[in-house]
Design a protein around this motif. Structure first.
Motif, short mmCIF file in Angstrom:
data_model
loop_
_atom_site.label_atom_id
_atom_site.label_comp_id
_atom_site.label_asym_id
_atom_site.label_seq_id
_atom_site.Cartn_x
_atom_site.Cartn_y
_atom_site.Cartn_z
N VAL A 331 0.87 -1.18 0.00
CA VAL A 331 0.00 0.00 0.00
C VAL A 331 0.90 1.23 0.00
N SER A 365 -7.42 -1.26 3.66
CA SER A 365 -6.99 -0.96 2.30
C SER A 365 -6.57 -2.24 1.59
N SER A 369 -3.26 0.00 -3.40
CA SER A 369 -4.03 1.23 -3.19
C SER A 369 -3.11 2.28 -2.57
N THR A 371 -2.70 5.55 0.38
CA THR A 371 -3.15 6.32 1.54
C THR A 371 -2.38 7.63 1.56
N ASP A 388 -7.80 7.25 2.48
CA ASP A 388 -7.39 5.96 1.92
C ASP A 388 -8.31 5.59 0.75
N GLY A 390 -9.66 2.44 0.58
CA GLY A 390 -10.07 1.12 1.07
C GLY A 390 -11.52 0.80 0.84
N GLY A 446 -13.28 4.36 -0.44
CA GLY A 446 -12.35 4.84 0.56
C GLY A 446 -12.97 5.76 1.60
#
Length: 458
Positions: A331, A365, A369, A371, A388, A390, A446
């Motif tokens: 991530v 997440s 992806s 953050t 994020d 997620g 997210g």
């Protein structure tokens, strides 16, 4: 409540009774004095009329005519010369009375004057009007009215007043009873509601009691009942959550401790079970620590040691510590903050907030992806965004995510860990710093947490 109803009714009754008594007294006296004055003015007017007749035609026939007129009425006339000798009378009036009255005559005005107005103690009301023949005072016309006639009139007036007073008291009692019932009925309902609250029954429903003070009090009790019911439910859920959070690790500890005590297992298996016991004990320790922090918040004994912090430097230090976990989960973590932004905060507690939010972002997440932590200065305030990509939070869960032990994952999956107290502690810490925290999220798009805190300008 009957006591307060009687007390209110009695006080209102006494107050109105005193006011009415004073008003009746002044009204009664005013009417009596007005009536006596009317009788005296009427008496003086009759005397003046007789005087005018005598001045036009002073002879025996005129005197007899005047006497005859008064003998047919409830008044009496006595006509005397200038020396007080009676020359005509419609009734036998005691000479002593005439003599006493004549002593009061010094120089009566032509329009006449009142000689006696004491209707309570004297036998007559009386007036005198002088008459003149050939521009010389030739005598006086005395008019008399027996005071018993006036007293009879006043006696009837007293009867009317007495009857009016009784009716007033009766209507006053009825009105006070109705008003007392109207005023005390809401109080009785509120008393019953508070009794239910004292017994722990928070299902209280009060009707709308108006927009006055009683209505506001009723709304306050209704709101109190709602809040207490909410607190009761929160307490029950809180205790249930604590029981659940403790039961699971304790079950693991007890179970694996029993297995570890067996002699027929290998040292490798025993070490594995001991590691699980250690992890669960650590989990319980973390839960107790979080509960202890929340308890200090509730008791207002949680201390914040603020100091001037360079937010960019804090974020870089956090990045160094937490980035390996993000790299391990594949991530991407990005932080954007100017090096000239400073805030007043407790470095340990504020770092705890950021760690918690970043840890949550990592847990929810997916791989590949991103953050992002972004800091902006808006209107003298510092806005910190932790965003994020997620799973997101369902719309129906958003109002409750800062609640204690609240989890979006209702199954309380152990894979995600945590005690369910993290966001509650985050919110308490931010508010202790005088800031605010809010969240926006949608499923599969997210989540973004926004922290707003004052800038240090020094």
């Amino acid at each position: 409540m009957k006591k307060i109803s009687l007390k209110v009714g009695f006080l209102v009754f006494i107050s109105i009774f005193i006011i009415d008594t004073v008003l009746f007294f002044f009204l009664h006296n005013g009417i009596i004095h007005s009536r006596v004055d009317e009788e005296l003015m009427s008496l003086k007017a009759r005397g003046n009329n007789h005087r005018d007749v005598l001045e036009e035609s002073f002879k025996e026939e005129t005197l007899q005519h005047i006497v005859l007129m008064e003998s047919q009425s409830d008044t009496d006339v006595v006509i005397t010369d200038q020396h007080g000798k009676v020359i005509a009378s419609s009734d036998t009036i005691d000479d002593e009375i005439i003599q006493e009255l004549s002593k009061k005559i010094l120089s009566p005005p032509r329009d006449g004057m009142v000689l006696e107005d004491n209707w309570k103690q004297e036998q007559y009301l009386s007036t005198v009007s002088p008459f003149f023949i050939n521009a010389k005072n030739n005598g006086y016309v005395y008019m008399f009215k027996r005071t018993d006639k006036v007293q009879e009139l006043i006696s009837r007036l007293n009867e009317h007043f007495f009857l009016a007073g009784l009716l007033t008291i009766l209507f006053m009692i009825i009105t006070i009873l109705i008003l007392s019932k109207v005023l005390t009925t809401p109080l009785i309902k509120m008393k019953e509601a508070t009794k239910k609250l004292s017994r722990g029954d928070f299902t209280v429903t009060l009707p709308r009691l108006g927009n006055d003070e009683l209505g506001e009090l009723g709304q306050g009790i209704q709101l109190l009942a709602k809040d207490l019911n909410y607190i009761k439910q929160e307490r029950n859920e809180f205790l249930a959550s604590i029981s659940h959070e403790l039961r699971t690790p304790l079950t693991y500890i007890k179970g694996y401790a029993d297995i570890s005590r067996r002699k027929n297992i290998s040292e490798e298996e025993r070490a594995t079970y001991l590691n699980i016991i250690y992890e669960e004990a650590d989990r319980i320790s973390l839960l107790v620590k979080d509960l202890f922090d929340l308890a200090k918040f509730d008791k207002n004994s949680f201390t914040i040691m603020k100091e001037k912090i360079n937010l960019s430097e804090m974020l870089q230090a956090i990045y160094q510590k937490i980035s390996p976990a993000f790299i391990n989960r594949n991530v991407q973590l990005e932080m954007h903050c100017s090096s000239k932004i400073f805030i007043d905060a407790d470095p340990v507690r504020f770092e705890q907030v950021l760690y918690n939010l970043l840890d949550n972002a990592l847990k929810y997440s997916e791989a590949e992806s991103k953050t992002t932590v972004e800091v902006k200065k808006i209107n003298q305030n510092i806005h910190i965004y932790i965003k994020d990509q997620g799973k997101g939070i369902p719309k129906e869960d958003l109002p409750y995510i800062f609640g204690r032990f609240y989890r979006v994952d209702k199954s309380r999956s152990r894979a995600l860990g945590g005690t369910g107290l993290g966001l509650a502690i985050v919110k308490e810490i931010i508010e202790a710093h005088g800031g605010t925290i809010s969240v926006e999220s949608s499923l599969n798009n997210g989540t973004c947490f926004e922290i707003i805190i004052k800038e240090n300008k020094e």
